[in-house]
Design a protein around this motif. Structure first.
Motif, PDB file in Angstrom:
ATOM      1  N   ALA A 168       0.821  -1.205   0.000  1.00 24.46           N
ATOM      2  CA  ALA A 168       0.000   0.000   0.000  1.00 24.46           C
ATOM      3  C   ALA A 168       0.860   1.262   0.000  1.00 24.46           C
ATOM      4  O   ALA A 168       0.544   2.247  -0.676  1.00 24.46           O
ATOM      5  CB  ALA A 168      -0.924  -0.006   1.220  1.00 24.46           C
ATOM      6  N   THR A 169       1.969   1.228   0.739  1.00 20.98           N
ATOM      7  CA  THR A 169       2.861   2.393   0.780  1.00 20.98           C
ATOM      8  C   THR A 169       3.467   2.661  -0.577  1.00 20.98           C
ATOM      9  O   THR A 169       3.582   3.815  -1.020  1.00 20.98           O
ATOM     10  CB  THR A 169       3.968   2.165   1.828  1.00 20.98           C
ATOM     11  OG1 THR A 169       3.382   1.905   3.104  1.00 20.98           O
ATOM     12  CG2 THR A 169       4.880   3.374   1.924  1.00 20.98           C
ATOM     13  N   ALA A 170       3.875   1.605  -1.288  1.00 24.06           N
ATOM     14  CA  ALA A 170       4.471   1.779  -2.614  1.00 24.06           C
ATOM     15  C   ALA A 170       3.478   2.382  -3.583  1.00 24.06           C
ATOM     16  O   ALA A 170       3.838   3.233  -4.425  1.00 24.06           O
ATOM     17  CB  ALA A 170       4.977   0.434  -3.132  1.00 24.06           C
ATOM     18  N   GLU A 171       2.229   1.974  -3.500  1.00 22.78           N
ATOM     19  CA  GLU A 171       1.208   2.517  -4.405  1.00 22.78           C
ATOM     20  C   GLU A 171       0.885   3.963  -4.044  1.00 22.78           C
ATOM     21  O   GLU A 171       0.734   4.820  -4.922  1.00 22.78           O
ATOM     22  CB  GLU A 171      -0.053   1.655  -4.345  1.00 22.78           C
ATOM     23  CG  GLU A 171       0.135   0.258  -4.916  1.00 22.78           C
ATOM     24  CD  GLU A 171      -1.128  -0.585  -4.792  1.00 22.78           C
ATOM     25  OE1 GLU A 171      -2.106  -0.094  -4.188  1.00 22.78           O
ATOM     26  OE2 GLU A 171      -1.134  -1.726  -5.292  1.00 22.78           O
ATOM     27  N   GLU A 172       0.808   4.254  -2.748  1.00 20.25           N
ATOM     28  CA  GLU A 172       0.435   5.600  -2.303  1.00 20.25           C
ATOM     29  C   GLU A 172       1.510   6.628  -2.654  1.00 20.25           C
ATOM     30  O   GLU A 172       1.201   7.772  -3.006  1.00 20.25           O
ATOM     31  CB  GLU A 172       0.203   5.596  -0.787  1.00 20.25           C
ATOM     32  CG  GLU A 172      -0.189   6.959  -0.224  1.00 20.25           C
ATOM     33  CD  GLU A 172      -0.349   6.916   1.288  1.00 20.25           C
ATOM     34  OE1 GLU A 172      -0.545   7.988   1.880  1.00 20.25           O
ATOM     35  OE2 GLU A 172      -0.275   5.796   1.871  1.00 20.25           O
TER      36      GLU A 172
ATOM     37  N   ARG B 221      10.103  10.342  -8.514  1.00 18.55           N
ATOM     38  CA  ARG B 221      10.921  11.556  -8.495  1.00 18.55           C
ATOM     39  C   ARG B 221      12.311  11.274  -7.958  1.00 18.55           C
ATOM     40  O   ARG B 221      13.293  11.920  -8.343  1.00 18.55           O
ATOM     41  CB  ARG B 221      10.258  12.622  -7.625  1.00 18.55           C
ATOM     42  CG  ARG B 221       9.095  13.346  -8.277  1.00 18.55           C
ATOM     43  CD  ARG B 221       8.438  14.284  -7.287  1.00 18.55           C
ATOM     44  NE  ARG B 221       9.427  15.124  -6.609  1.00 18.55           N
ATOM     45  CZ  ARG B 221       9.241  15.678  -5.423  1.00 18.55           C
ATOM     46  NH1 ARG B 221       8.116  15.453  -4.758  1.00 18.55           N
ATOM     47  NH2 ARG B 221      10.166  16.438  -4.884  1.00 18.55           N
ATOM     48  N   MET B 222      12.411  10.297  -7.088  1.00 14.70           N
ATOM     49  CA  MET B 222      13.703   9.948  -6.498  1.00 14.70           C
ATOM     50  C   MET B 222      14.493   8.986  -7.367  1.00 14.70           C
ATOM     51  O   MET B 222      15.648   8.683  -7.058  1.00 14.70           O
ATOM     52  CB  MET B 222      13.485   9.333  -5.112  1.00 14.70           C
ATOM     53  CG  MET B 222      12.844  10.294  -4.122  1.00 14.70           C
ATOM     54  SD  MET B 222      12.313   9.483  -2.601  1.00 14.70           S
ATOM     55  CE  MET B 222      13.865   8.896  -1.975  1.00 14.70           C
ATOM     56  N   GLY B 223      13.900   8.495  -8.431  1.00 15.83           N
ATOM     57  CA  GLY B 223      14.616   7.619  -9.338  1.00 15.83           C
ATOM     58  C   GLY B 223      14.218   6.161  -9.251  1.00 15.83           C
ATOM     59  O   GLY B 223      14.841   5.317  -9.907  1.00 15.83           O
ATOM     60  N   PHE B 224      13.190   5.839  -8.476  1.00 19.44           N
ATOM     61  CA  PHE B 224      12.739   4.458  -8.330  1.00 19.44           C
ATOM     62  C   PHE B 224      11.488   4.221  -9.180  1.00 19.44           C
ATOM     63  O   PHE B 224      10.507   4.981  -9.082  1.00 19.44           O
ATOM     64  CB  PHE B 224      12.407   4.134  -6.864  1.00 19.44           C
ATOM     65  CG  PHE B 224      13.600   4.142  -5.954  1.00 19.44           C
ATOM     66  CD1 PHE B 224      14.368   2.995  -5.771  1.00 19.44           C
ATOM     67  CD2 PHE B 224      13.960   5.290  -5.265  1.00 19.44           C
ATOM     68  CE1 PHE B 224      15.461   3.001  -4.930  1.00 19.44           C
ATOM     69  CE2 PHE B 224      15.053   5.304  -4.426  1.00 19.44           C
ATOM     70  CZ  PHE B 224      15.812   4.156  -4.256  1.00 19.44           C
TER      71      PHE B 224
ATOM     72  N   LEU C   9      13.240   2.240   2.553  1.00 21.20           N
ATOM     73  CA  LEU C   9      12.544   3.456   2.127  1.00 21.20           C
ATOM     74  C   LEU C   9      11.050   3.375   2.388  1.00 21.20           C
ATOM     75  O   LEU C   9      10.426   4.339   2.829  1.00 21.20           O
ATOM     76  CB  LEU C   9      12.808   3.698   0.644  1.00 21.20           C
ATOM     77  CG  LEU C   9      14.238   4.070   0.248  1.00 21.20           C
ATOM     78  CD1 LEU C   9      14.311   4.298  -1.249  1.00 21.20           C
ATOM     79  CD2 LEU C   9      14.682   5.312   0.987  1.00 21.20           C
ATOM     80  N   LEU C  10      10.451   2.225   2.112  1.00 16.32           N
ATOM     81  CA  LEU C  10       9.012   2.072   2.350  1.00 16.32           C
ATOM     82  C   LEU C  10       8.691   2.179   3.833  1.00 16.32           C
ATOM     83  O   LEU C  10       7.643   2.725   4.213  1.00 16.32           O
ATOM     84  CB  LEU C  10       8.544   0.723   1.794  1.00 16.32           C
ATOM     85  CG  LEU C  10       8.595   0.582   0.263  1.00 16.32           C
ATOM     86  CD1 LEU C  10       8.163  -0.821  -0.154  1.00 16.32           C
ATOM     87  CD2 LEU C  10       7.722   1.635  -0.417  1.00 16.32           C
ATOM     88  N   ALA C  11       9.588   1.671   4.675  1.00 16.59           N
ATOM     89  CA  ALA C  11       9.367   1.796   6.120  1.00 16.59           C
ATOM     90  C   ALA C  11       9.397   3.259   6.539  1.00 16.59           C
ATOM     91  O   ALA C  11       8.586   3.706   7.361  1.00 16.59           O
ATOM     92  CB  ALA C  11      10.431   0.992   6.881  1.00 16.59           C
TER      93      ALA C  11
ATOM     94  N   LEU D  70      16.137  10.395   5.263  1.00 15.00           N
ATOM     95  CA  LEU D  70      15.807   9.463   4.192  1.00 15.00           C
ATOM     96  C   LEU D  70      17.010   9.250   3.272  1.00 15.00           C
ATOM     97  O   LEU D  70      17.352   8.115   2.925  1.00 15.00           O
ATOM     98  CB  LEU D  70      14.622  10.015   3.389  1.00 15.00           C
ATOM     99  CG  LEU D  70      14.126   9.163   2.230  1.00 15.00           C
ATOM    100  CD1 LEU D  70      13.528   7.870   2.739  1.00 15.00           C
ATOM    101  CD2 LEU D  70      13.097   9.918   1.407  1.00 15.00           C
ATOM    102  N   LEU D  71      17.672  10.342   2.907  1.00 10.48           N
ATOM    103  CA  LEU D  71      18.836  10.222   2.042  1.00 10.48           C
ATOM    104  C   LEU D  71      19.977   9.506   2.746  1.00 10.48           C
ATOM    105  O   LEU D  71      20.750   8.773   2.123  1.00 10.48           O
ATOM    106  CB  LEU D  71      19.293  11.606   1.575  1.00 10.48           C
ATOM    107  CG  LEU D  71      18.274  12.394   0.734  1.00 10.48           C
ATOM    108  CD1 LEU D  71      18.860  13.727   0.315  1.00 10.48           C
ATOM    109  CD2 LEU D  71      17.842  11.590  -0.488  1.00 10.48           C
ATOM    110  N   ALA D  72      20.104   9.711   4.064  1.00  5.61           N
ATOM    111  CA  ALA D  72      21.151   9.016   4.817  1.00  5.61           C
ATOM    112  C   ALA D  72      20.917   7.513   4.795  1.00  5.61           C
ATOM    113  O   ALA D  72      21.864   6.722   4.690  1.00  5.61           O
ATOM    114  CB  ALA D  72      21.184   9.528   6.262  1.00  5.61           C
ATOM    115  N   THR D  73      19.661   7.105   4.874  1.00  7.40           N
ATOM    116  CA  THR D  73      19.336   5.676   4.789  1.00  7.40           C
ATOM    117  C   THR D  73      19.741   5.119   3.425  1.00  7.40           C
ATOM    118  O   THR D  73      20.330   4.040   3.323  1.00  7.40           O
ATOM    119  CB  THR D  73      17.829   5.468   5.012  1.00  7.40           C
ATOM    120  OG1 THR D  73      17.490   5.923   6.333  1.00  7.40           O
ATOM    121  CG2 THR D  73      17.451   4.001   4.878  1.00  7.40           C
ATOM    122  N   MET D  74      19.439   5.869   2.384  1.00  8.18           N
ATOM    123  CA  MET D  74      19.798   5.412   1.040  1.00  8.18           C
ATOM    124  C   MET D  74      21.312   5.324   0.882  1.00  8.18           C
ATOM    125  O   MET D  74      21.837   4.367   0.298  1.00  8.18           O
ATOM    126  CB  MET D  74      19.206   6.376   0.002  1.00  8.18           C
ATOM    127  CG  MET D  74      17.680   6.400  -0.010  1.00  8.18           C
ATOM    128  SD  MET D  74      16.996   7.796  -0.947  1.00  8.18           S
ATOM    129  CE  MET D  74      17.618   7.441  -2.581  1.00  8.18           C
TER     130      MET D  74
END
Length: 605
Positions: free
Chosen positions: A480-484, A491-494, A525-527, A545-549
């Motif tokens: 659901a998070t991926a769809e939302e 925009r982030m490239g995914f 990222l979804l989390a 978020l970017l630090a996680t990536m």
């Protein structure tokens, strides 16, 4: 009850409730008066944490005999005379209520000898009688039995040790602000601190220690009427509390929410979690630009142009912390001679750059120095921007220009030197002109990726399409998070789409993260997106978020790197802001000079 005037003694006791919170409050007020008197040396004596006695002796200008009784009256001061004076206060104290408030809740006496007077005079707060006294110069304020006449207030005081700790804090704050004044603090007859007058650096070292200064950056910034100087620690010296944070406005220690926010924002990229930075910072500005008369204890201030002050402090600190410490290694290139050099080592071999010649050829291995020269001469990489370094692969792109041979000596040698080897798949060992460099390759690569990813949400990211989509199983919440948040992820490239009732397929990722484990990265990222609203992620949570990536995309431990890959990483570190720490505040590299190594092996003794 009818309206009536309060007696002076009760008014002073009410004022004492605002000004005299504890013994440390008394010490602050009296010490500030001593500083304002032009003192060059001040001695503080405490008994029982300051509850039994606070005695402050200074060598300042003193108080004339006829003004001593007036000094104990409410709102009597020599520091301001008009509203104009109040709007550009240049002294520490100025309200004229401290001595009267202290005298109302203690047994206080003042002994002072005015410059040029034949002898000193003493006045007791109760009764207010003058008498001749012996004193070479300056003023002695003696406060005994604090709260003896207000036992209810005395019950709120803590233990002797706690009260002394608060007095010690006040003493240190004022000592940092005035390194030109010699200071001494004694408690129950024992000297606790003795600080000679000197330079600011020596005073900071004496009070905060060598560890702080060694892990701090010198701050020097100026813009118009604003000037910021002092020291700000790197994240490696972060603290679990705010006990090492000292901020001064025109020499006055303050706690200001605006400034605190600016400093916290400046550290946001390099200090995460519950850690706090350490700093000693001095902001100077026109006294007309700050109102210091907003709190009885003068601990708070109000800036006339608060936004300008916030932005100035934020950008000044951020620039200081962003600069790579690798540049400072050039200062260590000239290696000092040991006091007693070893007999077998000729002095000529101690000159910079330090590359010892091959010796002991009978060993069945090639000397490390010869291997280093051979590699440097034949495979010295170009700077990262020219050699086509890509942080995803840590390797030059195909068709990149051939490296130009050059000997790494003098000005040609980069600050972090050239790689020698990889240790246990975790650390890079490099040699520069000063000695040995140790690099945590994951932490360093993580910072490089993070700084590049910051532009991800601000523009169009480079996208790497996957030849074979990465398919992995997910739960209903992740689906659901991926769809939302499909638009934000794109925009982030995914490019992510359902591949089944409980599966997601990733068809593209940001080019910077092409080598990252796709399933692990997308789940993280979804989390993040699930726990926080998308708008908050894009703004307040953007850097987290970017630090996680970046963490997932950085080179992992036990990854074997070639020498060109290691050198490419070193060059990227030198060109990246804040490369001295990873995104979690850990150091990315450290240096051991030849002098440090000699100490380890007892050479020259």
């Amino acid at each position: 009850m009818p309206i009536h005037l309060l007696p002076d003694h009760l008014i002073n006791q009410i004022a004492a409730g605002e000004v005299v919170e504890r013994p440390a409050s008394v010490l602050k007020e009296v010490l500030e008066n001593a500083m304002d008197a032009g003192s060059t040396a001040v001695e503080v004596q405490l008994e029982q944490g300051g509850v039994r006695r606070i005695r402050v002796a200074d060598d300042g200008c003193g108080i004339p005999k006829e003004e001593l009784p007036l000094a104990l009256e409410r709102h009597a001061t020599s520091k301001i005379a008009s509203l104009d004076d109040l709007e550009h206060v240049g002294t520490m104290g100025f309200r004229g209520e401290a001595l009267a408030a202290i005298a109302a809740v203690s047994r206080m006496s003042i002994t002072s000898r005015f410059d040029g007077a034949p002898h000193a005079w003493r006045i007791d707060a109760d009764p207010r009688e003058l008498s001749p006294a012996a004193l070479n110069h300056g003023t002695v304020v003696d406060v005994a039995d604090l709260y003896f006449n207000t036992p209810a207030r005395r019950k709120f005081l803590k233990s002797e040790g706690t009260e002394f700790a608060h007095c010690d804090d006040v003493f240190r704050r004022l000592a940092l602000a005035r390194p030109d004044v010699a200071l001494q603090l004694s408690h129950n007859g024992r000297v606790s601190l003795r600080l000679p007058s000197g330079r600011r650096e020596a005073r900071v070292r004496a009070l905060l220690g060598d560890d702080f200064l060694n892990a701090a950056r010198l701050v020097e910034a100026e813009a118009g009427p604003l000037r910021l100087t002092g020291y700000a620690s790197l994240p490696a010296y972060s603290r679990s509390s705010r006990d090492a944070q000292f901020f001064y406005v025109n020499g006055r220690f303050v706690r200001d929410k605006l400034v605190t926010h600016a400093i916290r924002e400046a550290y946001a990229d390099i200090l995460h979690g519950s850690r706090h930075p350490a700093y000693v910072l001095f902001l100077e500005l026109d006294p007309y630009g700050v109102d210091v008369n907003v709190h009885p204890a003068k601990i708070e201030v109000r800036f006339r142009d608060s936004r300008a002050v916030h932005q100035f402090v934020y950008h000044a600190l951020k620039r200081t912390l962003a600069a790579s410490g690798a540049g400072g290694l050039a200062d260590e290139a000239i290696r000092p001679e040991p006091a007693a050099p070893a007999a077998e080592t000729p002095p000529a071999s101690r000159q910079a750059p330090y590359f010892p010649p091959p010796q002991q050829g009978r060993l069945a291995m090639e000397p490390a120095s010869r291997a280093y020269f051979d590699f440097a001469a034949s495979a010295r990489p170009e700077p990262a921007a020219q050699a086509g370094f890509t942080p995803t692969t840590l390797a030059p792109r195909a068709g990149a220009p051939a490296p130009a041979p050059a000997m790494p000596a003098g000005d040609l040698a980069p600050p972090l030197g050239y790689a020698l080897a990889q240790l246990h798949g975790v650390y890079i060992l490099a040699q520069n002109e000063a000695g040995l460099i140790l690099v945590d390759m994951h932490a360093a690569h993580e910072r490089i990726l993070y700084e590049r990813l910051k532009t991800l949400l601000d523009g169009t990211p480079g996208v790497q399409r996957l030849l074979i989509p990465a398919v992995f199983g997910v739960g209903a919440k992740d689906m659901a998070t991926a769809e939302e948040h499909a638009e934000l992820l794109e925009r982030m490239g995914f490019e992510i789409a359902p591949a089944g009732p409980a599966e997601l397929a990733v068809r593209s990722v940001p080019a910077l993260l092409a080598a990252a484990p796709v399933g692990e990265l997308v789940r993280s990222l979804l989390a993040e997106l699930r726990d926080y609203p998308a708008t908050e992620v894009v703004t307040a949570r953007r850097n987290e978020l970017l630090a996680t990536m970046a963490c997932h995309g950085a080179v992992r431990a036990n990854r074997s790197l070639t020498l060109p890959e290691m050198n490419a990483l070193l060059r990227e570190m030198e060109a990246t802001e804040r490369a001295d720490q990873c995104n979690h505040g850990r150091p990315t590299w450290t240096a051991l000079t030849m002098a440090d190594l000699d100490k380890l092996f007892l050479r020259g003794r």
